[in-house]
Design a protein around this motif. Structure first.
Motif, PDB file in Angstrom:
ATOM      1  N   GLY A 144       0.815  -1.216   0.000  1.00  0.00           N
ATOM      2  CA  GLY A 144       0.000   0.000   0.000  1.00  0.00           C
ATOM      3  C   GLY A 144       0.848   1.265   0.000  1.00  0.00           C
ATOM      4  O   GLY A 144       2.072   1.224   0.171  1.00  0.00           O
ATOM      5  N   PHE A 145       0.160   2.403  -0.192  1.00  0.00           N
ATOM      6  CA  PHE A 145       0.858   3.676  -0.416  1.00  0.00           C
ATOM      7  C   PHE A 145       1.024   4.520   0.834  1.00  0.00           C
ATOM      8  O   PHE A 145       1.780   5.473   0.859  1.00  0.00           O
ATOM      9  CB  PHE A 145       0.072   4.518  -1.445  1.00  0.00           C
ATOM     10  N   GLN A 146       0.262   4.176   1.884  1.00  0.00           N
ATOM     11  CA  GLN A 146       0.101   5.067   3.017  1.00  0.00           C
ATOM     12  C   GLN A 146       1.293   5.069   3.969  1.00  0.00           C
ATOM     13  O   GLN A 146       1.472   4.108   4.721  1.00  0.00           O
ATOM     14  CB  GLN A 146      -1.131   4.567   3.785  1.00  0.00           C
ATOM     15  N   ARG A 147       2.129   6.101   3.912  1.00  0.00           N
ATOM     16  CA  ARG A 147       3.149   6.251   4.949  1.00  0.00           C
ATOM     17  C   ARG A 147       3.552   7.719   5.090  1.00  0.00           C
ATOM     18  O   ARG A 147       3.214   8.541   4.248  1.00  0.00           O
ATOM     19  CB  ARG A 147       4.349   5.314   4.740  1.00  0.00           C
ATOM     20  N   SER A 148       4.268   7.992   6.168  1.00  0.00           N
ATOM     21  CA  SER A 148       4.535   9.390   6.517  1.00  0.00           C
ATOM     22  C   SER A 148       5.534  10.032   5.558  1.00  0.00           C
ATOM     23  O   SER A 148       6.327   9.355   4.906  1.00  0.00           O
ATOM     24  CB  SER A 148       5.085   9.462   7.944  1.00  0.00           C
ATOM     25  N   ASP A 149       5.496  11.359   5.486  1.00  0.00           N
ATOM     26  CA  ASP A 149       6.467  12.098   4.675  1.00  0.00           C
ATOM     27  C   ASP A 149       7.887  11.834   5.172  1.00  0.00           C
ATOM     28  O   ASP A 149       8.821  11.738   4.384  1.00  0.00           O
ATOM     29  CB  ASP A 149       6.177  13.604   4.753  1.00  0.00           C
ATOM     30  N   ASP A 150       8.021  11.712   6.493  1.00  0.00           N
ATOM     31  CA  ASP A 150       9.326  11.436   7.087  1.00  0.00           C
ATOM     32  C   ASP A 150       9.976  10.205   6.499  1.00  0.00           C
ATOM     33  O   ASP A 150      11.143  10.213   6.128  1.00  0.00           O
ATOM     34  CB  ASP A 150       9.143  11.154   8.594  1.00  0.00           C
ATOM     35  N   VAL A 151       9.196   9.140   6.433  1.00  0.00           N
ATOM     36  CA  VAL A 151       9.801   7.877   6.007  1.00  0.00           C
ATOM     37  C   VAL A 151      10.045   7.897   4.496  1.00  0.00           C
ATOM     38  O   VAL A 151      11.014   7.334   4.004  1.00  0.00           O
ATOM     39  CB  VAL A 151       8.969   6.669   6.506  1.00  0.00           C
ATOM     40  N   ARG A 152       9.197   8.613   3.770  1.00  0.00           N
ATOM     41  CA  ARG A 152       9.455   8.796   2.333  1.00  0.00           C
ATOM     42  C   ARG A 152      10.756   9.551   2.112  1.00  0.00           C
ATOM     43  O   ARG A 152      11.565   9.205   1.251  1.00  0.00           O
ATOM     44  CB  ARG A 152       8.332   9.623   1.687  1.00  0.00           C
ATOM     45  N   ALA A 153      10.935  10.618   2.925  1.00  0.00           N
ATOM     46  CA  ALA A 153      12.154  11.417   2.803  1.00  0.00           C
ATOM     47  C   ALA A 153      13.375  10.575   3.161  1.00  0.00           C
ATOM     48  O   ALA A 153      14.421  10.652   2.512  1.00  0.00           O
ATOM     49  CB  ALA A 153      12.065  12.645   3.709  1.00  0.00           C
ATOM     50  N   PHE A 154      13.214   9.745   4.191  1.00  0.00           N
ATOM     51  CA  PHE A 154      14.313   8.859   4.601  1.00  0.00           C
ATOM     52  C   PHE A 154      14.720   7.937   3.453  1.00  0.00           C
ATOM     53  O   PHE A 154      15.897   7.801   3.121  1.00  0.00           O
ATOM     54  CB  PHE A 154      13.868   8.053   5.831  1.00  0.00           C
ATOM     55  N   LEU A 155      13.713   7.304   2.826  1.00  0.00           N
ATOM     56  CA  LEU A 155      14.011   6.378   1.730  1.00  0.00           C
ATOM     57  C   LEU A 155      14.670   7.104   0.561  1.00  0.00           C
ATOM     58  O   LEU A 155      15.605   6.589  -0.056  1.00  0.00           O
ATOM     59  CB  LEU A 155      12.731   5.671   1.267  1.00  0.00           C
ATOM     60  N   ALA A 156      14.179   8.314   0.282  1.00  0.00           N
ATOM     61  CA  ALA A 156      14.759   9.085  -0.823  1.00  0.00           C
ATOM     62  C   ALA A 156      16.210   9.443  -0.502  1.00  0.00           C
ATOM     63  O   ALA A 156      17.102   9.283  -1.345  1.00  0.00           O
ATOM     64  CB  ALA A 156      13.932  10.340  -1.067  1.00  0.00           C
ATOM     65  N   ALA A 157      16.456   9.870   0.739  1.00  0.00           N
ATOM     66  CA  ALA A 157      17.807  10.277   1.128  1.00  0.00           C
ATOM     67  C   ALA A 157      18.774   9.097   1.074  1.00  0.00           C
ATOM     68  O   ALA A 157      19.936   9.247   0.697  1.00  0.00           O
ATOM     69  CB  ALA A 157      17.787  10.882   2.523  1.00  0.00           C
ATOM     70  N   GLN A 158      18.270   7.914   1.467  1.00  0.00           N
ATOM     71  CA  GLN A 158      19.131   6.727   1.480  1.00  0.00           C
ATOM     72  C   GLN A 158      19.237   6.101   0.098  1.00  0.00           C
ATOM     73  O   GLN A 158      19.965   5.124  -0.087  1.00  0.00           O
ATOM     74  CB  GLN A 158      18.584   5.700   2.471  1.00  0.00           C
TER      75      GLN A 158
END
Lengths: 345, 345
Positions: free
Chosen positions: B129-143
């Motif tokens: 599913g798509f539902q997760r926080s902006d924080d964790v999206r940013a974390f994945l993008a940064a990593q």
């Protein structure tokens, strides 16, 4: 030093060590290109801040991976999933992550996965059943990785184990079936050559037959893989035999549900024309029609106990093997056989 | 240099580097305590032999972990297991190991597990599913860790995804139910606040109602967790209402099987007194009595496609999101409503 909120970053490390972020990165990725004095300062900052740039560096820094591996024969059905969920929840309480791999009931894949999980840092392993090669046992011993056997328990087991006595459990089921008057028994089972729990259950069934004065050689066994479809096909093969069984015991609820479905499709009434029993007490045991007579296994308790034992083993403690109870659940698929001539019980 | 059979050992490395095994060990565990010249010789021998003393050193040597993480909402039932088994089998073909974690449908645990899996070296993630926080999206993008969303597909999704259109699938089921003449609909569903697939399915159901001229506000929704028991309890609550539904749609086969079991226990005939539909086409859909009318999902195909896409994403390739087909499976639990006064259809 500024107060850190959340995970320390590369910049935090650079700031504390008084170097550029490029130098921190070089220290972590190509330490041989950094002067020893600088490297030391950076690694001290890494340690002080608890910075985890990546798993590899963290493992080297801490000497721990906080990871446990479990290899189960299949994820394709629910047999292991409930216990595994409890195993993971309990591990989580101890700060451990679970890596799961599935061997598709193939010993050579299990062996490969054991080696891979150990190489990838598993601090302990959960394995299903006792059956594996001397090679892989020697490997685990040499690597000093504790391995706990689950879903099986044997009084004389050399390895720590947590589970139930498959022999006693299947013997209890067989005694119940025989006590109802059944004399022509069949078993739908996993292949005992690659599944030692299945082997032990067959032995338990035969022992119960012998104890009741039945000839264990009259037991008809259909071996098959673990799916619902396979259980149905095995039942059809049994039903084509000249001497149809009056009771079909199954090694799992999945096989039993498959057998029930085949019986329904063949117009064979259960338990009027044939009794069918399961093993495991999965959710499906309650939703078949009639609901399955089966052996209740302590799935979640087994998972929790396994986690507690493995955590202690990883800490270097000795653990005693634990036998958990099963219980016979009588539902609607077992009844006395009708006399096939007269239709009477 | 002698020929090596099997995995190289610490002694092999020592021999090739011309140092003691203690020195090799020190190089790997406390490199700052070894002279640079010696360390270089040892690391060259490690590389030449492909020695993997432990995961950490191997990760640093290769820069790769060959590990993929998957976080599923639960292992407690079969909803995700079949697709995950196929996912793992396909990953194995590409030499990748799968680490699975289960979030118990709790977003904060999922976030913790995402961070932990990335820190522990996951090269890519499968998420549900798509539902997760902006924080964790940013974390994945940064990593720079590629994450593939599965079990869900949306035409406008920003992230790569592989799955089916939950909106269209539930709308199709609702149209089928409405076409049989049902006007009083109820839904047993996961909590849409923590399950975006459930939310989208509710929207699909309401859209189908509106398109058929029914007031979407008349839809009665019972939200519940994912177990068989919960499905049964939700059905009982629906059955206590003054306006009983004539059709109960369920978000999963597990909930539907629970509802069927409760109906049986209450003496409510299915589909005579109430129709019940499932969603997923798990094994259990075929063993309930009557067998469940449900939405067939492409479990194994979704798992295989997800693996192929994630392997390409890890290799740095761009992938297109993939929508897979579902199909309505009409079995025995859906029929036209009887008129409750006259008993006629």
């Amino acid at each position: 030093m500024r107060r850190l909120i959340g995970n320390p970053t590369l910049s935090d490390v650079a700031e504390v060590a008084g170097v550029s972020t490029a130098t921190v990165s070089r220290c972590l990725n190509a330490p041989e290109r950094v002067q020893e004095e600088t490297r030391k300062r950076v690694m001290e900052a890494v340690q002080a801040l608890g910075y985890s740039p990546n798993f590899g560096a963290r493992v080297l820094a801490e000497g721990r991976t906080h990871t446990v591996g479990a290899i189960i024969p299949t994820m394709d059905n629910a047999i292991f999933s409930r216990g595994l969920q409890a195993f993971q929840e309990e591990l989580r309480e101890s700060g451990l992550m679970l890596l799961i791999a599935s061997s598709s009931y193939r010993p050579e894949i299990e062996e490969e996965q054991i080696r891979a999980l150990v190489k990838r840092g598993a601090e302990g392993l959960l394995l299903i059943g006792f059956q594996r090669s001397d090679d892989v046992r020697a490997f685990l011993a040499a690597q000093q990785i504790p391995a706990l056997v689950a879903w099986a328990w044997q009084p004389d087991a050399a390895q720590p184990c947590v589970g139930f006595d498959n022999h006693a459990a299947m013997a209890a089921m067989a005694r119940e079936v025989i006590a109802r008057g059944h004399r022509q028994l069949a078993l739908i089972s996993a292949d005992p050559a690659v599944n030692d729990r299945a082997l032990v259950r067959i032995e338990g069934l035969r022992a119960a037959m012998a104890a009741a004065g039945l000839d264990p050689a009259t037991l008809v066994i259909e071996t098959t893989d673990a799916t619902l479809e396979s259980g149905g096909l095995a039942f059809r093969r049994l039903w084509e035999r000249p001497n149809r069984p009056t009771a079909v015991l199954c090694g799992t609820d999945v096989l039993a549900a498959g057998a029930l479905t085949a019986a329904r499709d063949l117009g064979v009434a259960v338990p009027d024309a044939v009794s069918i029993t399961g093993f495991a007490d999965l959710d499906i045991a309650r939703i078949t029609a009639p609901p399955l007579t089966t052996m209740h296994l302590p799935h979640r308790r087994m998972g929790r106990e396994a986690a507690r034992m493995l955590v202690r083993m990883i800490a270097g403690e000795r653990v005693e093997s634990r036998e958990l109870d099963c219980s016979l659940v009588l539902r609607g698929t077992l009844a006395a056989p009708r006399d096939r001539e007269t239709g009477q019980r």
